[in-house]
Design a protein around this motif. Structure first.
Motif, PDB file in Angstrom:
ATOM      1  N   LEU A  30       0.829  -1.207   0.000  1.00 17.47           N
ATOM      2  CA  LEU A  30       0.000   0.000   0.000  1.00 17.47           C
ATOM      3  C   LEU A  30       0.864   1.258   0.000  1.00 17.47           C
ATOM      4  N   GLN A  31       1.906   1.260   0.794  1.00 16.46           N
ATOM      5  CA  GLN A  31       2.807   2.405   0.852  1.00 16.46           C
ATOM      6  C   GLN A  31       3.523   2.603  -0.488  1.00 16.46           C
ATOM      7  N   PHE A  43       2.376   5.917  -7.377  1.00 20.41           N
ATOM      8  CA  PHE A  43       1.270   6.363  -8.227  1.00 20.41           C
ATOM      9  C   PHE A  43       0.615   7.644  -7.707  1.00 20.41           C
ATOM     10  N   GLN A  44       1.243   8.241  -6.698  1.00 19.54           N
ATOM     11  CA  GLN A  44       0.854   9.560  -6.212  1.00 19.54           C
ATOM     12  C   GLN A  44      -0.630   9.632  -5.858  1.00 19.54           C
ATOM     13  N   THR A  45      -1.039   8.694  -5.008  1.00 26.69           N
ATOM     14  CA  THR A  45      -2.433   8.665  -4.589  1.00 26.69           C
ATOM     15  C   THR A  45      -2.542   8.340  -3.104  1.00 26.69           C
ATOM     16  N   GLU A  46      -3.513   8.944  -2.440  1.00 31.04           N
ATOM     17  CA  GLU A  46      -3.789   8.656  -1.035  1.00 31.04           C
ATOM     18  C   GLU A  46      -5.074   7.850  -0.895  1.00 31.04           C
ATOM     19  N   GLY A  61     -11.116 -13.856  -1.084  1.00 31.59           N
ATOM     20  CA  GLY A  61      -9.938 -14.206  -0.302  1.00 31.59           C
ATOM     21  C   GLY A  61      -8.824 -14.903  -1.054  1.00 31.59           C
ATOM     22  N   ARG A  62      -8.901 -14.957  -2.395  1.00 31.92           N
ATOM     23  CA  ARG A  62      -7.920 -15.732  -3.165  1.00 31.92           C
ATOM     24  C   ARG A  62      -6.690 -14.935  -3.586  1.00 31.92           C
ATOM     25  N   ILE A  63      -6.758 -13.608  -3.524  1.00 32.27           N
ATOM     26  CA  ILE A  63      -5.645 -12.771  -3.962  1.00 32.27           C
ATOM     27  C   ILE A  63      -5.783 -11.410  -3.302  1.00 32.27           C
ATOM     28  N   ASN A  64      -4.686 -10.703  -3.161  1.00 31.95           N
ATOM     29  CA  ASN A  64      -4.730  -9.306  -2.726  1.00 31.95           C
ATOM     30  C   ASN A  64      -5.008  -8.460  -3.966  1.00 31.95           C
ATOM     31  N   MET A  65      -6.101  -7.714  -3.982  1.00 38.94           N
ATOM     32  CA  MET A  65      -6.420  -6.901  -5.154  1.00 38.94           C
ATOM     33  C   MET A  65      -6.497  -5.432  -4.759  1.00 38.94           C
ATOM     34  N   PHE A  66      -5.805  -4.593  -5.525  1.00 43.31           N
ATOM     35  CA  PHE A  66      -5.703  -3.160  -5.247  1.00 43.31           C
ATOM     36  C   PHE A  66      -6.245  -2.360  -6.430  1.00 43.31           C
ATOM     37  N   SER A  67      -7.149  -1.437  -6.148  1.00 47.55           N
ATOM     38  CA  SER A  67      -7.688  -0.548  -7.173  1.00 47.55           C
ATOM     39  C   SER A  67      -7.162   0.856  -6.895  1.00 47.55           C
ATOM     40  N   ILE A  68      -6.251   1.342  -7.753  1.00 46.82           N
ATOM     41  CA  ILE A  68      -5.534   2.582  -7.449  1.00 46.82           C
ATOM     42  C   ILE A  68      -6.087   3.811  -8.160  1.00 46.82           C
TER      43      ILE A  68
END
Length: 260
Positions: free
Chosen positions: A150-151, A157-160, A214-221
């Motif tokens: 996350l950090q 990607f310059q997002t909070e 719960g099968r993968i870590n998914m991040f929407s940025i």
């Protein structure tokens, strides 16, 4: 240098035959024979972008997203697209957009995302031909935690604002990562099938997050955040040419986020 010669350089790695069937990549406005000395690079074409191109004496705008997705039945200057077409034509500015043609290039949009977080050994996630496809997958230099991921994403990607779900396992370290610029939730199953620890994309809907189960870590940025560095791809492609490339100062995410 002509606009045609610049377009040839871009299409040498992102030919229009690679674009999705619904897309409208390619020349949007202007003549291919226009002489170009200075180019403005951006993600989206807006009134402010065209005004900036005029002010900076640019003869061409190269964007990621097409200005025109659908045909215009009239050009009155009412919509953003109509105003930009009128302004560009008046100023003699050529507008070219690469979009899903560049998405399908290994070192294109998704490959640039991988570069940003330190993945260099990536391959295409969902191939459409021998040397083209959408998304990439590869390994981080060393495994990291979800919090570290996350950090890293926030910084690069310059997002909070990152929406995410985590994998259901105790030793949840992230090493193998799949990425797809733009709205790429449809490739989540492919990322899981290729044993990715994490999938980074944008525009994920509630039920698409739920389907992860719960099968993968998914991040929407965020859509803009995932594709904003396409400007660097265009700049690097044109580095050996006599054309001067400028990053648009008005290239920004027009969507505002309230963060209490």
């Amino acid at each position: 240098m002509t606009a045609h010669e610049i377009i040839d350089i871009i299409e040498s790695v992102a030919p229009l035959r690679q674009q999705e069937g619904w897309d409208n990549s390619g020349l949007q406005v202007g003549s291919r024979e226009t002489k170009v000395a200075r180019v403005l690079l951006c993600t989206d074409v807006s009134d402010a972008i065209v005004e900036e191109a005029v002010a900076k004496h640019c003869q061409m705008i190269i964007s990621h997203h097409p200005l025109l997705f659908h045909g215009l039945k009239r050009i009155e200057g009412v919509t953003r697209q109509e105003r930009c077409v009128i302004s560009a034509v008046k100023a003699g500015i050529v507008i070219y957009s690469s979009h899903t043609a560049m998405d399908s290039y290994l070192h294109g949009v998704s490959g640039k995302m991988a570069d940003k977080i330190g993945i260099s050994n990536y391959k295409i996630l969902s191939p459409t031909s021998e040397d083209a496809g959408l998304g990439v997958i590869g390994n981080l230099p060393a495994p990291i935690t979800v919090e570290q991921m996350l950090q890293l994403l926030s910084s690069e990607f310059q997002t909070e604002f990152i929406r995410y779900v985590v994998r259901d396992r105790a030793d949840n370290l992230i090493h193998k990562v799949a990425l797809c610029g733009g709205a790429g939730a449809e490739f989540m199953e492919e990322a899981i099938a290729q044993n990715a620890d994490a999938y980074v994309t944008a525009d994920c809907k509630y039920h698409e997050f739920q389907a992860v189960d719960g099968r993968i870590n998914m991040f929407s940025i965020g859509h803009f955040e995932s594709e904003q560095f396409t400007k660097e791809i265009f700049r690097d492609l044109l580095a050996g040419s006599p054309v001067e490339c400028l990053f648009a100062e008005n290239d920004c995410n027009f969507i505002k986020i309230y963060n209490k």
